[in-house]
Structures are given as C-alpha cells and as structure tokens.
Design a protein around this motif. Structure first.
Motif, mmCIF file in Angstrom:
data_model
loop_
_atom_site.group_PDB
_atom_site.id
_atom_site.type_symbol
_atom_site.label_atom_id
_atom_site.label_comp_id
_atom_site.label_asym_id
_atom_site.label_seq_id
_atom_site.Cartn_x
_atom_site.Cartn_y
_atom_site.Cartn_z
ATOM 1 N N LYS A 55 -30.946 81.628 -9.096
ATOM 2 C CA LYS A 55 -30.749 81.202 -7.525
ATOM 3 C C LYS A 55 -29.677 81.907 -6.852
ATOM 4 C CE LYS A 55 -27.941 77.193 -7.764
ATOM 5 N NZ LYS A 55 -27.975 75.767 -7.389
ATOM 6 N N ASN A 56 -29.645 82.055 -5.488
ATOM 7 C CA ASN A 56 -29.273 82.498 -4.931
ATOM 8 C C ASN A 56 -28.983 84.010 -5.162
ATOM 9 O OD1 ASN A 56 -28.014 80.534 -3.862
ATOM 10 N ND2 ASN A 56 -26.741 79.819 -4.809
ATOM 11 N N ARG A 57 -28.476 84.898 -4.298
ATOM 12 C CA ARG A 57 -28.650 86.209 -3.860
ATOM 13 C C ARG A 57 -27.217 86.612 -4.269
ATOM 14 N NH1 ARG A 57 -33.339 88.814 -3.144
ATOM 15 N NH2 ARG A 57 -34.922 87.211 -2.230
ATOM 16 N N MET A 58 -27.141 88.153 -4.291
ATOM 17 C CA MET A 58 -26.235 88.872 -4.583
ATOM 18 C C MET A 58 -26.888 90.466 -3.733
ATOM 19 S SD MET A 58 -24.410 91.418 -7.691
ATOM 20 C CE MET A 58 -24.069 90.011 -8.984
ATOM 21 N N ILE A 59 -25.636 90.137 -3.065
ATOM 22 C CA ILE A 59 -26.589 91.068 -1.346
ATOM 23 C C ILE A 59 -25.152 92.318 -1.288
ATOM 24 C CG2 ILE A 59 -26.692 91.815 0.429
ATOM 25 C CD1 ILE A 59 -28.029 89.117 0.966
ATOM 26 N N ILE A 60 -24.766 93.547 -1.415
ATOM 27 C CA ILE A 60 -23.914 94.643 -1.837
ATOM 28 C C ILE A 60 -24.417 95.926 -0.941
ATOM 29 C CG2 ILE A 60 -22.947 96.452 -2.914
ATOM 30 C CD1 ILE A 60 -23.799 94.914 -5.782
ATOM 31 N N THR A 79 -21.867 87.834 -1.752
ATOM 32 C CA THR A 79 -22.332 89.105 -0.413
ATOM 33 C C THR A 79 -20.894 89.751 0.024
ATOM 34 O OG1 THR A 79 -23.781 87.586 0.695
ATOM 35 C CG2 THR A 79 -22.942 89.595 2.448
ATOM 36 N N ILE A 80 -21.557 91.246 0.094
ATOM 37 C CA ILE A 80 -20.247 92.166 -0.032
ATOM 38 C C ILE A 80 -21.396 93.411 1.425
ATOM 39 C CG2 ILE A 80 -19.201 93.839 -1.105
ATOM 40 C CD1 ILE A 80 -19.489 93.016 -4.067
ATOM 41 N N GLY A 81 -19.655 93.839 1.975
ATOM 42 C CA GLY A 81 -20.279 94.121 3.049
ATOM 43 C C GLY A 81 -20.422 95.899 3.378
ATOM 44 N N LYS A 82 -20.498 96.884 3.451
ATOM 45 C CA LYS A 82 -20.443 97.585 4.188
ATOM 46 C C LYS A 82 -19.144 98.496 3.860
ATOM 47 C CE LYS A 82 -24.728 98.339 7.069
ATOM 48 N NZ LYS A 82 -25.155 96.905 6.946
ATOM 49 N N ARG A 83 -19.493 100.175 3.381
ATOM 50 C CA ARG A 83 -18.064 100.583 3.193
ATOM 51 C C ARG A 83 -17.816 99.611 2.085
ATOM 52 N NH1 ARG A 83 -18.434 105.253 2.003
ATOM 53 N NH2 ARG A 83 -16.520 105.411 3.149
ATOM 54 N N VAL A 84 -17.025 98.871 0.895
ATOM 55 C CA VAL A 84 -16.687 98.086 0.503
ATOM 56 C C VAL A 84 -15.721 99.272 -0.015
ATOM 57 C CG1 VAL A 84 -15.739 95.412 -1.125
ATOM 58 C CG2 VAL A 84 -17.140 95.916 2.085
ATOM 59 N N GLY A 85 -14.730 99.330 -0.810
ATOM 60 C CA GLY A 85 -13.457 99.277 -1.987
ATOM 61 C C GLY A 85 -13.490 98.041 -2.753
ATOM 62 N N PRO A 110 -20.011 69.543 -15.091
ATOM 63 C CA PRO A 110 -20.992 69.773 -14.124
ATOM 64 C C PRO A 110 -20.673 71.124 -13.556
ATOM 65 C CG PRO A 110 -21.124 67.566 -13.231
ATOM 66 C CD PRO A 110 -19.906 68.100 -14.729
ATOM 67 N N LEU A 111 -21.720 72.231 -12.786
ATOM 68 C CA LEU A 111 -21.248 73.709 -12.267
ATOM 69 C C LEU A 111 -20.907 72.937 -10.462
ATOM 70 C CD1 LEU A 111 -22.921 76.618 -14.578
ATOM 71 C CD2 LEU A 111 -20.195 76.104 -13.999
ATOM 72 N N ARG A 112 -20.027 73.598 -10.572
ATOM 73 C CA ARG A 112 -20.355 73.659 -9.316
ATOM 74 C C ARG A 112 -20.282 75.530 -8.263
ATOM 75 N NH1 ARG A 112 -15.632 69.501 -8.051
ATOM 76 N NH2 ARG A 112 -16.426 68.024 -8.207
ATOM 77 N N PHE A 113 -21.026 75.526 -7.436
ATOM 78 C CA PHE A 113 -21.263 76.985 -6.882
ATOM 79 C C PHE A 113 -20.591 76.980 -5.633
ATOM 80 C CE2 PHE A 113 -24.659 75.199 -9.428
ATOM 81 C CZ PHE A 113 -24.739 76.587 -10.566
ATOM 82 N N ALA A 114 -19.866 77.787 -5.779
ATOM 83 C CA ALA A 114 -19.992 78.162 -4.090
ATOM 84 C C ALA A 114 -19.695 79.837 -3.508
ATOM 85 C CB ALA A 114 -18.108 77.698 -4.117
ATOM 86 N N PRO A 115 -19.945 80.762 -2.100
ATOM 87 C CA PRO A 115 -20.672 82.111 -1.888
ATOM 88 C C PRO A 115 -19.297 82.635 -2.099
ATOM 89 C CG PRO A 115 -21.004 80.341 -0.249
ATOM 90 C CD PRO A 115 -20.340 79.729 -1.599
ATOM 91 N N VAL A 116 -18.902 83.270 -2.240
ATOM 92 C CA VAL A 116 -17.625 84.863 -2.558
ATOM 93 C C VAL A 116 -18.533 85.720 -0.935
ATOM 94 C CG1 VAL A 116 -16.294 86.834 -3.175
ATOM 95 C CG2 VAL A 116 -17.101 84.300 -4.177
ATOM 96 N N ILE A 117 -18.206 86.172 0.053
ATOM 97 C CA ILE A 117 -17.929 86.974 0.927
ATOM 98 C C ILE A 117 -17.068 87.751 1.308
ATOM 99 C CG2 ILE A 117 -18.998 87.347 3.358
ATOM 100 C CD1 ILE A 117 -20.292 84.461 3.473
ATOM 101 N N ILE A 118 -17.284 89.223 1.009
ATOM 102 C CA ILE A 118 -16.258 90.377 1.466
ATOM 103 C C ILE A 118 -16.985 91.307 2.751
ATOM 104 C CG2 ILE A 118 -15.188 92.041 0.312
ATOM 105 C CD1 ILE A 118 -15.426 90.901 -2.597
ATOM 106 N N HIS A 119 -16.011 91.711 3.293
ATOM 107 C CA HIS A 119 -16.386 91.245 4.475
ATOM 108 C C HIS A 119 -16.654 93.260 4.881
ATOM 109 C CE1 HIS A 119 -17.551 87.657 6.848
ATOM 110 N NE2 HIS A 119 -16.545 88.104 6.614
ATOM 111 N N ASP A 120 -16.872 94.437 5.536
ATOM 112 C CA ASP A 120 -17.082 94.978 6.094
ATOM 113 C C ASP A 120 -15.724 95.986 6.049
ATOM 114 O OD1 ASP A 120 -19.906 95.027 5.506
ATOM 115 O OD2 ASP A 120 -20.180 95.641 8.228
ATOM 116 N N GLY A 121 -15.933 96.625 4.703
ATOM 117 C CA GLY A 121 -14.693 97.695 5.060
ATOM 118 C C GLY A 121 -12.782 96.867 4.104
ATOM 119 N N ALA A 122 -13.393 96.256 3.409
ATOM 120 C CA ALA A 122 -12.271 95.842 2.968
ATOM 121 C C ALA A 122 -12.363 96.458 1.133
ATOM 122 C CB ALA A 122 -12.875 94.101 2.282
#
Length: 170
Positions: A55-60, A79-85, A110-122
């Motif tokens: 379930k859930n997505r990985m977006i690069i 979710t990893i944004g654009k032009r991330v190194g 039990p497992l706990r789920f929490a999203p990670v977001i890395i914005h553009d250019g990071a």
C-alpha cells in the motif's frame, strides 16, 4: 530456500509509472514496483533497494540522483521531489514499531506508518538516515551521517545526530 518478498527483479512494465531516461545501475532491487512511480531522467545507483510496499506510493521526481547502496522503504508513503540529490548509503524509513507496550517484544509490536516528503532541490548527504514522518523543505541540505527525526525547513542546512539546523542558505 524460501523467499517472502521475491527476488527484487523487475521489468519496466512492473512500475506504476517509469519515465524516460531512467538509469538503474547493476544490483538494484525493486519490490512492489506496482506502487512505485519514477519520473524522467532519474539515476539509481548500484545496489540500491527500492522497497515499495503493498500500500502507499513511492514517487521519485524528475532529474533526481540516487547514489549507490541506498535503502528506501515506502510503507508509509515516500515522495521525493524534482532534482533531489541523495548520497550513497542513505536510508529512508516510513514505518516503525509502536513502543508503548513493554510486555510485547518490539518485533511483535504493531507497525506505525508515517510519510516522508523531500521537496524539490534538496540534497541528502552520504549515509544520512531519514526517519518516518519527516518533511525536508525545498533546497534544504542534510549533512553526511545525519539522522533526521524532525522536519527541516526549506533552504536550511541540518547536521548531526539528531539533525539540527545550523544555518539557512537564503
């Protein structure tokens, strides 16, 4: 020998989305590719593991560069944004075990789920660890070996264990 998650082998057709110009170096393993979206011109270094989840997505995002021997686990969503190194050896986790019940072994909690977001250019330095629920702002830089347990604002430079903002680039 039994295998519970498969061998990590994949074809382009396995992905939810696979853009043009994507490079997978040797030894890359991909699990649950049907929940992974990779935009155009992404580089994935040798022996990296993209551990999708049922379930859930990985977006690069487009133009992202991922160094060798990284481990991305997207059970909680990634979710990893654009032009991330992303430097070699980076670990990104989106789930953890609940620790409140001391009578239960942690492995059985039990497992706990929490999203990670890395914005553009990071940029995430070599061997950094990003923990569940973290958002890294646009243009932020995470130092080598940092353990990021809290959100990092846009354009900040964060270092250490745990990672702390030491300055802002703007």
């Amino acid at each position: 020998m039994a295998s519970s998650h498969g061998a990590g082998e994949f074809t382009p057709e396995d992905f939810a989305r696979l853009g043009s110009g994507v490079v997978f170096e040797g030894g890359v393993l991909v699990f649950h590719a049907e929940n992974i979206e990779i935009e155009d011109d992404v580089y994935v270094g040798h022996q990296t593991i993209l551990k999708g989840y049922h379930k859930n997505r990985m977006i690069i995002g487009a133009g992202t560069w991922i160094g060798q021997q990284c481990f991305f686990h997207s059970a909680g969503g990634l979710t990893i944004g654009k032009r991330v190194g992303i430097g070699p050896g980076v670990r990104i986790l989106t789930s953890s075990h609940a620790l409140e019940d001391t009578a239960t072994p942690i492995l059985d909690a039990p497992l706990r789920f929490a999203p990670v977001i890395i914005h553009d250019g990071a940029d995430v330095g070599v061997s950094a660890v990003i923990l569940p629920g973290v958002t890294i702002g646009a243009g932020a830089q995470i130092g080598a070996g940092a353990v990021v347990a809290a959100d990092i604002p846009a354009w900040a430079v964060a270092l250490g264990v745990p990672a702390r903002v030491v300055r802002v680039r703007r």
